[in-house]
Design a protein around this motif. Structure first.
Motif, PDB file in Angstrom:
ATOM      1  N   UNK A 173       7.336  16.800  28.377  1.00 36.80           N
ATOM      2  CA  UNK A 173       6.495  17.347  27.321  1.00 36.80           C
ATOM      3  C   UNK A 173       6.356  18.852  27.509  1.00 36.80           C
ATOM      4  N   UNK A 174       6.691  19.590  26.476  1.00 37.70           N
ATOM      5  CA  UNK A 174       6.511  21.044  26.506  1.00 37.70           C
ATOM      6  C   UNK A 174       5.218  21.389  25.780  1.00 37.70           C
ATOM      7  N   UNK A 175       4.512  22.361  26.314  1.00 38.67           N
ATOM      8  CA  UNK A 175       3.273  22.807  25.680  1.00 38.67           C
ATOM      9  C   UNK A 175       3.092  24.287  26.009  1.00 38.67           C
ATOM     10  N   UNK A 176       2.120  24.886  25.353  1.00 43.27           N
ATOM     11  CA  UNK A 176       1.876  26.300  25.615  1.00 43.27           C
ATOM     12  C   UNK A 176       0.404  26.603  25.435  1.00 43.27           C
ATOM     13  N   UNK A 177      -0.037  27.612  26.138  1.00 47.72           N
ATOM     14  CA  UNK A 177      -1.392  28.124  25.999  1.00 47.72           C
ATOM     15  C   UNK A 177      -1.256  29.608  25.704  1.00 47.72           C
ATOM     16  N   UNK A 178      -1.354  29.959  24.442  1.00 51.69           N
ATOM     17  CA  UNK A 178      -1.137  31.348  24.050  1.00 51.69           C
ATOM     18  C   UNK A 178      -2.230  32.287  24.586  1.00 51.69           C
ATOM     19  N   UNK A 179      -3.381  31.741  24.891  1.00 45.43           N
ATOM     20  CA  UNK A 179      -4.442  32.574  25.454  1.00 45.43           C
ATOM     21  C   UNK A 179      -4.136  32.976  26.896  1.00 45.43           C
ATOM     22  N   UNK A 180      -3.244  32.211  27.529  1.00 47.34           N
ATOM     23  CA  UNK A 180      -2.842  32.502  28.906  1.00 47.34           C
ATOM     24  C   UNK A 180      -1.402  32.996  29.006  1.00 47.34           C
ATOM     25  N   UNK A 181      -0.755  33.180  27.853  1.00 42.63           N
ATOM     26  CA  UNK A 181       0.658  33.624  27.842  1.00 42.63           C
ATOM     27  C   UNK A 181       1.522  32.725  28.724  1.00 42.63           C
ATOM     28  N   UNK A 182       1.308  31.441  28.620  1.00 40.52           N
ATOM     29  CA  UNK A 182       1.985  30.506  29.516  1.00 40.52           C
ATOM     30  C   UNK A 182       2.542  29.317  28.739  1.00 40.52           C
ATOM     31  N   UNK A 183       3.731  28.901  29.142  1.00 38.18           N
ATOM     32  CA  UNK A 183       4.342  27.690  28.612  1.00 38.18           C
ATOM     33  C   UNK A 183       4.534  26.723  29.772  1.00 38.18           C
ATOM     34  N   UNK A 184       4.406  25.434  29.482  1.00 36.85           N
ATOM     35  CA  UNK A 184       4.469  24.405  30.505  1.00 36.85           C
ATOM     36  C   UNK A 184       5.556  23.386  30.175  1.00 36.85           C
ATOM     37  N   UNK A 185       6.030  22.732  31.214  1.00 39.12           N
ATOM     38  CA  UNK A 185       6.930  21.603  31.026  1.00 39.12           C
ATOM     39  C   UNK A 185       6.454  20.493  31.959  1.00 39.12           C
ATOM     40  N   UNK A 186       5.845  19.479  31.382  1.00 42.81           N
ATOM     41  CA  UNK A 186       5.413  18.314  32.140  1.00 42.81           C
ATOM     42  C   UNK A 186       6.575  17.347  32.203  1.00 42.81           C
ATOM     43  N   UNK A 187       6.971  17.016  33.414  1.00 43.32           N
ATOM     44  CA  UNK A 187       8.137  16.150  33.614  1.00 43.32           C
ATOM     45  C   UNK A 187       7.686  14.871  34.316  1.00 43.32           C
ATOM     46  N   UNK A 188       7.809  13.776  33.620  1.00 40.74           N
ATOM     47  CA  UNK A 188       7.436  12.475  34.171  1.00 40.74           C
ATOM     48  C   UNK A 188       8.675  11.603  34.355  1.00 40.74           C
ATOM     49  N   UNK A 189       8.522  10.561  35.151  1.00 39.40           N
ATOM     50  CA  UNK A 189       9.615   9.612  35.372  1.00 39.40           C
ATOM     51  C   UNK A 189      10.914  10.333  35.709  1.00 39.40           C
ATOM     52  N   UNK A 190      10.834  11.236  36.647  1.00 38.55           N
ATOM     53  CA  UNK A 190      11.997  12.051  36.988  1.00 38.55           C
ATOM     54  C   UNK A 190      13.121  11.208  37.565  1.00 38.55           C
ATOM     55  N   UNK A 191      14.334  11.631  37.260  1.00 39.34           N
ATOM     56  CA  UNK A 191      15.540  10.942  37.698  1.00 39.34           C
ATOM     57  C   UNK A 191      16.393  11.897  38.525  1.00 39.34           C
ATOM     58  N   UNK A 192      17.256  11.384  39.379  1.00 36.90           N
ATOM     59  CA  UNK A 192      18.139  12.274  40.149  1.00 36.90           C
ATOM     60  C   UNK A 192      18.968  13.197  39.256  1.00 36.90           C
TER      61      UNK A 192
END
Length: 125
Positions: free
Chosen positions: A68-87
């Motif tokens: 899941x990608x998301x962003x917080x423009x008030x913090x000038x930051x973008x995130x990438x939440x990675x679940x169920x990671x695979x090799x």
């Protein structure tokens, strides 16, 4: 513009990680942001992108439903939440900023103007 990515690490299959990318750009909220990854000997592949407003997101088929990608423009930051990671998710992950704003190219790394330094994600089986 400087982009600083962080949050990578060594995890086991099935674990989660959250990547962050902080931008020095004051007008961060005007620009689309993307995450790409590059494994050894591979090209830089699209992972996810988010429009400037955060209202629309885009994903590679290989990560849809897990990342899941998301962003917080008030913090000038973008995130990438990675679940169920695979090799096969093992790669260096890069965040990027697109000043051009051409939506048709939001998955194309050539349309991005600024890149972070990359953060290593290693998933063991």
């Amino acid at each position: 513009v400087q982009l600083q990515a962080s949050g990578g690490g060594l995890v086991q299959a099935g674990d989660s990680l959250r990547l962050s990318c902080a931008a020095s750009e004051r007008s961060f909220g005007r620009y689309h942001m993307g995450w790409f990854r590059q494994g050894p000997g591979n090209e830089r592949d699209f992972v996810a992108a988010i429009r400037s407003s955060g209202g629309y997101t885009y994903y590679a088929d290989s990560v849809k439903g897990r990342f899941t990608i998301s962003r917080d423009n008030s913090k000038n930051t973008v995130y990438l939440q990675m679940n169920s990671l695979k090799p096969e998710d093992t790669a260096v992950y890069f965040c990027a900023l697109d000043r051009g704003g051409i939506l048709s190219g939001i998955r194309d790394p050539r349309n991005y103007d600024y890149w972070g330094q990359g953060t290593q994600v290693t998933v063991s089986s």
